[in-house]
Design an enzyme around this catalytic site. Structure first.
Site, PDB file in Angstrom:
ATOM      1  N   LYS A   1      99.825 -67.967 -35.782  1.00 52.24           N
ATOM      2  CA  LYS A   1      99.360 -67.022 -34.752  1.00 52.24           C
ATOM      3  C   LYS A   1     100.435 -66.751 -33.712  1.00 52.24           C
ATOM      4  O   LYS A   1     100.685 -65.609 -33.355  1.00 52.24           O
ATOM      5  CB  LYS A   1      98.138 -67.576 -33.999  1.00 52.24           C
ATOM      6  CG  LYS A   1      96.892 -67.733 -34.802  1.00 52.24           C
ATOM      7  CD  LYS A   1      95.701 -68.061 -33.896  1.00 52.24           C
ATOM      8  CE  LYS A   1      95.835 -69.307 -33.074  1.00 52.24           C
ATOM      9  NZ  LYS A   1      95.819 -70.557 -33.861  1.00 52.24           N
TER      10      LYS A   1
ATOM     11  N   ARG B   1      88.298 -68.535 -28.685  1.00 50.91           N
ATOM     12  CA  ARG B   1      88.216 -69.695 -29.564  1.00 50.91           C
ATOM     13  C   ARG B   1      86.781 -70.163 -29.742  1.00 50.91           C
ATOM     14  O   ARG B   1      86.538 -71.106 -30.493  1.00 50.91           O
ATOM     15  CB  ARG B   1      89.018 -70.833 -28.958  1.00 50.91           C
ATOM     16  CG  ARG B   1      90.336 -71.133 -29.682  1.00 50.91           C
ATOM     17  CD  ARG B   1      90.960 -72.308 -28.985  1.00 50.91           C
ATOM     18  NE  ARG B   1      91.986 -72.988 -29.690  1.00 50.91           N
ATOM     19  CZ  ARG B   1      93.293 -72.744 -29.512  1.00 50.91           C
ATOM     20  NH1 ARG B   1      93.690 -71.758 -28.745  1.00 50.91           N
ATOM     21  NH2 ARG B   1      94.179 -73.493 -30.125  1.00 50.91           N
TER      22      ARG B   1
ATOM     23  N   ARG C   1     106.595 -78.427 -37.163  1.00 49.86           N
ATOM     24  CA  ARG C   1     106.784 -77.399 -36.129  1.00 49.86           C
ATOM     25  C   ARG C   1     107.534 -77.961 -34.921  1.00 49.86           C
ATOM     26  O   ARG C   1     107.210 -79.030 -34.423  1.00 49.86           O
ATOM     27  CB  ARG C   1     105.425 -76.858 -35.678  1.00 49.86           C
ATOM     28  CG  ARG C   1     105.550 -75.862 -34.513  1.00 49.86           C
ATOM     29  CD  ARG C   1     104.332 -75.027 -34.344  1.00 49.86           C
ATOM     30  NE  ARG C   1     103.230 -75.735 -33.702  1.00 49.86           N
ATOM     31  CZ  ARG C   1     102.065 -75.169 -33.423  1.00 49.86           C
ATOM     32  NH1 ARG C   1     101.833 -73.914 -33.766  1.00 49.86           N
ATOM     33  NH2 ARG C   1     101.102 -75.858 -32.841  1.00 49.86           N
TER      34      ARG C   1
ATOM     35  N   ARG D   1     105.591 -80.363 -29.790  1.00 51.82           N
ATOM     36  CA  ARG D   1     104.456 -80.302 -28.866  1.00 51.82           C
ATOM     37  C   ARG D   1     103.702 -81.622 -28.935  1.00 51.82           C
ATOM     38  O   ARG D   1     103.500 -82.153 -30.027  1.00 51.82           O
ATOM     39  CB  ARG D   1     103.518 -79.154 -29.282  1.00 51.82           C
ATOM     40  CG  ARG D   1     103.872 -77.843 -28.633  1.00 51.82           C
ATOM     41  CD  ARG D   1     103.059 -76.702 -29.174  1.00 51.82           C
ATOM     42  NE  ARG D   1     101.605 -76.926 -29.169  1.00 51.82           N
ATOM     43  CZ  ARG D   1     100.724 -75.980 -29.443  1.00 51.82           C
ATOM     44  NH1 ARG D   1     101.142 -74.751 -29.727  1.00 51.82           N
ATOM     45  NH2 ARG D   1      99.438 -76.234 -29.438  1.00 51.82           N
TER      46      ARG D   1
ATOM     47  N   ARG E   1      92.357 -81.334 -33.727  1.00 51.76           N
ATOM     48  CA  ARG E   1      92.398 -79.886 -33.459  1.00 51.76           C
ATOM     49  C   ARG E   1      91.824 -79.094 -34.639  1.00 51.76           C
ATOM     50  O   ARG E   1      91.139 -78.085 -34.442  1.00 51.76           O
ATOM     51  CB  ARG E   1      93.831 -79.443 -33.159  1.00 51.76           C
ATOM     52  CG  ARG E   1      94.291 -79.916 -31.775  1.00 51.76           C
ATOM     53  CD  ARG E   1      95.785 -79.817 -31.605  1.00 51.76           C
ATOM     54  NE  ARG E   1      96.282 -78.473 -31.675  1.00 51.76           N
ATOM     55  CZ  ARG E   1      97.496 -78.142 -32.119  1.00 51.76           C
ATOM     56  NH1 ARG E   1      98.318 -79.062 -32.556  1.00 51.76           N
ATOM     57  NH2 ARG E   1      97.869 -76.885 -32.119  1.00 51.76           N
TER      58      ARG E   1
HETATM   59  P1  AMP Z   1      97.314 -73.380 -28.693  1.00 51.52           P
HETATM   60  O1  AMP Z   1      98.682 -73.306 -28.138  1.00 51.52           O
HETATM   61  O2  AMP Z   1      96.659 -72.045 -28.822  1.00 51.52           O
HETATM   62  O3  AMP Z   1      97.232 -74.201 -29.970  1.00 51.52           O
HETATM   63  O4  AMP Z   1      96.425 -74.176 -27.606  1.00 51.52           O
HETATM   64  C1  AMP Z   1      96.749 -75.501 -27.213  1.00 51.52           C
HETATM   65  C2  AMP Z   1      95.552 -76.153 -26.542  1.00 51.52           C
HETATM   66  O5  AMP Z   1      95.186 -75.419 -25.373  1.00 51.52           O
HETATM   67  C3  AMP Z   1      94.292 -76.208 -27.367  1.00 51.52           C
HETATM   68  O6  AMP Z   1      94.257 -77.324 -28.251  1.00 51.52           O
HETATM   69  C4  AMP Z   1      93.207 -76.308 -26.274  1.00 51.52           C
HETATM   70  O7  AMP Z   1      93.158 -77.608 -25.717  1.00 51.52           O
HETATM   71  C5  AMP Z   1      93.763 -75.380 -25.212  1.00 51.52           C
HETATM   72  N1  AMP Z   1      93.321 -73.970 -25.398  1.00 51.52           N
HETATM   73  C6  AMP Z   1      94.117 -72.895 -25.680  1.00 51.52           C
HETATM   74  N2  AMP Z   1      93.390 -71.769 -25.770  1.00 51.52           N
HETATM   75  C7  AMP Z   1      92.098 -72.147 -25.551  1.00 51.52           C
HETATM   76  C8  AMP Z   1      90.858 -71.434 -25.546  1.00 51.52           C
HETATM   77  N3  AMP Z   1      90.796 -70.105 -25.789  1.00 51.52           N
HETATM   78  N4  AMP Z   1      89.730 -72.132 -25.284  1.00 51.52           N
HETATM   79  C9  AMP Z   1      89.773 -73.461 -25.030  1.00 51.52           C
HETATM   80  N5  AMP Z   1      90.897 -74.208 -25.052  1.00 51.52           N
HETATM   81  C10 AMP Z   1      92.060 -73.550 -25.306  1.00 51.52           C
END
Ligand code: AMP
Length: 221
Positions: free
Chosen positions: A15, A90, A127, A158, A169
């Protein structure tokens, strides 16, 4: 009419990479709630202090927190022509919030990247992110020490890409985010793309899907 694009898919589906490319090609902002939350953690803001433990655990932060972030971001002038949303919505509640925020005036295209669970775990373990410029890099093999090809910066992992957090996750995705597919599936502007292809092939398929939906934009929501 503004056209907003949602990149949907599990962690590791590509993504972020695809959303950044698409935003650059279309000349619109890339809006990643994960990036916004990580920035808040790094800057030590009150929001960052509230969400750090949640991010480290792989769980989701509250719908209210991310809705506030997105609401504020979408009202900025540079978002007027549309944005590419990455990592939001999400949950079904967040998707409903997005529909309310956009109303009937703006179109929404949903691109869902599908990748098998085995591939996701492998990809996430390999990654890395450039600490200097944010480029996402896939290592060829575990343990390889490399620097960013774009800027020579150090590659970092990360903290939530560690294996035990990745499993959480993916479980959270199945529980909270996969139901979004049912929420969007009936819309003419929803498309699934095979995310196991090369990044270039995925980018081509994403662009084609968006062009295809252009004809129906605004008529199915
Ligand atoms: P990502 O970089 O999109 O994988 O997001 C990393 C982390 O941020 C996720 O595992 C959640 O803890 C939090 N997060 C990001 N976007 C959301 C969302 N739309 N709703 C809730 N938590 C989010």
């Amino acid at each position: 009419m503004a056209c907003h694009i949602v990149m949907l898919g599990p962690p590791g589906a590509g993504k972020g990479t695809q959303a950044k490319r698409l935003a650059a090609v279309r000349g619109v902002p890339h809006v990643s709630t994960g990036d916004m939350l990580r920035e808040a953690v790094q800057s030590g803001t009150p929001l960052g202090r509230r969400v750090q433990a949640v991010l480290d655990s792989g769980a989701l932060v509250s719908d209210e927190i991310v809705a506030d972030l997105v609401r504020e971001r979408l009202t900025r002038p540079d978002a007027r022509a549309g944005v590419v949303l990455d990592g939001f919505p999400r949950t079904v509640a967040q998707a409903q919030t997005l529909d309310t925020l956009l109303g009937n005036a703006d179109a929404l295209v949903i691109v869902d990247l599908a990748v098998s669970a085995t591939d996701l775990i492998r990809r996430l373990s390999l990654r890395r992110v450039c600490a200097a410029c944010g480029t996402i890099v896939a290592l060829v093999e575990a343990g390889a020490t490399e620097v960013c090809a774009q800027c020579g910066g150090a590659l970092t992992q990360r903290s939530d890409d560690r294996e035990e957090v990745v499993r959480e996750r993916l479980a959270v995705y199945e529980r909270s985010t996969a139901p979004l597919v049912d929420y969007y599936r009936e819309r003419a502007s929803y498309r699934t793309i095979d995310g196991a292809q090369s990044p270039d092939a995925v980018a081509g398929a994403v662009a084609a899907a968006i062009d295809e939906t252009a004809a129906v934009i605004g008529q199915d929501r």
